[in-house]
Design an enzyme around this catalytic site. Sequence first.
Site, PDB file in Angstrom:
ATOM      1  N   HIS A 283       0.824  -1.217   0.000  1.00 58.61           N
ATOM      2  CA  HIS A 283       0.000   0.000   0.000  1.00 58.61           C
ATOM      3  C   HIS A 283       0.855   1.264   0.000  1.00 58.61           C
ATOM      4  CE1 HIS A 283      -3.867  -2.073   0.581  1.00 58.61           C
ATOM      5  NE2 HIS A 283      -3.206  -2.907   1.372  1.00 58.61           N
ATOM      6  N   ASP A 354       0.010  -5.113   5.865  1.00 58.53           N
ATOM      7  CA  ASP A 354      -1.050  -5.975   5.335  1.00 58.53           C
ATOM      8  C   ASP A 354      -0.926  -6.093   3.819  1.00 58.53           C
ATOM      9  OD1 ASP A 354      -1.740  -3.185   5.277  1.00 58.53           O
ATOM     10  OD2 ASP A 354      -3.718  -3.774   4.548  1.00 58.53           O
ATOM     11  N   GLU A 355      -1.510  -7.133   3.283  1.00 56.87           N
ATOM     12  CA  GLU A 355      -1.682  -7.341   1.845  1.00 56.87           C
ATOM     13  C   GLU A 355      -0.390  -7.106   1.047  1.00 56.87           C
ATOM     14  OE1 GLU A 355      -6.235  -6.836   0.680  1.00 56.87           O
ATOM     15  OE2 GLU A 355      -5.280  -4.902   1.051  1.00 56.87           O
ATOM     16  N   VAL A 356       0.663  -7.816   1.423  1.00 55.37           N
ATOM     17  CA  VAL A 356       1.854  -7.846   0.573  1.00 55.37           C
ATOM     18  C   VAL A 356       1.543  -8.813  -0.573  1.00 55.37           C
ATOM     19  CG1 VAL A 356       4.284  -8.474   0.415  1.00 55.37           C
ATOM     20  CG2 VAL A 356       3.429  -7.282   2.448  1.00 55.37           C
TER      21      VAL A 356
END
Length: 598
Positions: A283, A354-356
């Site tokens: 992100h 988060d969300e790699v």
Amino acid sequence: MLQSLNHKALYNAFEMTSREGKRRMLSKFLIIACLTVILAPPALSLQSEINVWPKPRLLVWPKPLATFLSPNFTISSPNHQHLTPAVNRYLCLIKTEHHHPLVTPSVIVSNSSAPLKTLSINVIDLTAPLQHGVNETYALAVSEVDGTAYLTAATAWGAMRGLETFSQMVWGDPSVVPVGVYVWDAPLFAHRGVMLDTSRNYYAVEDILRTIGAMSANKLNVFHWHITDSHSFPLMVPSEPELAAKGSYGPDMIYSPSDVARIVQFGLEHGVRVLPEIDSPGHSGSWTEAYPEIVACANMFWWPAGSLWADRLASEPGTGHLNPLNPKTYQVLKNVIRDVATLFPETFYHGGADEVIPGCWKADPTIQSFLSNGGTLSQLLETFVNSTLPYIISLNRTVVYWEDVLLDDNVKVDSSFLPREYTILQTWNNGTNNTKKIVEAGYQAIVSSSEFYYLDCGHGDFLGNDSIYDQQTAGGNSGNGGSWCEPFKTWQTIYNYDITYGLSEEEAKLVLGGEVALWSEQADPTVLDPRIWPRTSAMAETLWSGNRDETGNKRYAEATDRLNEWRYRMVTRGIKAEPLQPLWCVRNPGMCNTVNAF
């Protein structure tokens, strides 16, 4: 235990003692109550038609008596940098609000009781800072005979909670206040928050202040500020000014250091901590304009044509991950972390993580070379965490990460990289199952389960050409709003969620509390209030005093009328909370319920 207190004896003894005796008695009551907090009922109310939200843990009102508020009503309080402005604010509110309840309480305005002239505040510890775990306990008594109310609190922050309770007990024009009423109150969970994403869409400082003010009224105490993401970098970081200058949506959509100082100060005066989040390494596309060399897959299309979902570069439009192999990454990021720690006194620092997405890192040539030589994506994340987490800790901060850093299926770190004494994990997937995994691993948890606490769900998606909506039959896109986390989370869904469900007593102690989350793909200032309120009020009560009555049964039915009243009062206070029912339902109690099971 609080259940065994002789409330009639308490009432009689309190009324018969002197003013100084009342203060001492209330202080002792507060201390006894603090010692028995674990044994206290979720919420106990005797003979009460007093509407206070969230419902206090203990409220005793033996006789439905009230008296008028004196036109010369004052609040006496010890001087305190942050409590004194709160006292002044509440004094103005109490004297001018003149709230008219939707259903007028059935009370007797006593001719023998003197008008209430004073609220006398006593604080046991005036030095306690606003930080996680600070004691927010208070006890409140409104005397029937001497024209004085007494508020004793463990700390200044508990006094603010008591002031809010007292303000909600006043209604009418001329103003009336119940007498012979006793309250003991303290939260079940220490962390009670709202997360707001200000990267995808920008919110003016006034919107944030209004939100923090409403949080305080609901006895919430953590504003989790998700400041940056791939879409924009709106925070002016003094040592890295190009990040905001080039990564924000424009010069009029940047939070300056003075803006941050104003928000933090406002939070302190409302008993609300401001917890900053700088999301990384994922992100991070908004860092690209200032530092393109440290961002992988920057400005690439998020899901390339013909590729599998597993090969996407991001989970939604807006790509970019920081590159853990570039030393410049840590030079820039450590400057950001240091400045954020300076701007925000909060002892928690949220690092995101988060969300790699594997496809993003794999798109970078240097990372491709690392992988071709036997490296793994999880090793990349471990390198990143090991290069940043110790630095954050060195700044006397506890690090909060999203659960992915430990639980992701594809890219995660070994727990040896996450020291339990300095790491808190925030859940957002799989409800209580992931909470269970986190606490079983020995970590403290903040619960933000998307199935219950995500306020953006159920409003569709924001892809411009999504064919899922081209349906000619009923329920074509599942009928629940078409978003990944559908359906819309009703206040009842939020209210009935037990964040420690399925945990042992020892595991439950590791759950610090919870946060609702408003991600802003489809939210901005025009819908801020109704997206958050009054659904967040539902979480506020469950984390403060629980969602069950003294018999152990869920109390959502009883809560409906109270929440209707509180929503109405929030609206009159300037919070544009969405309605729960037609006004007819409130005016006709019980008629909007059902006696049959669906």
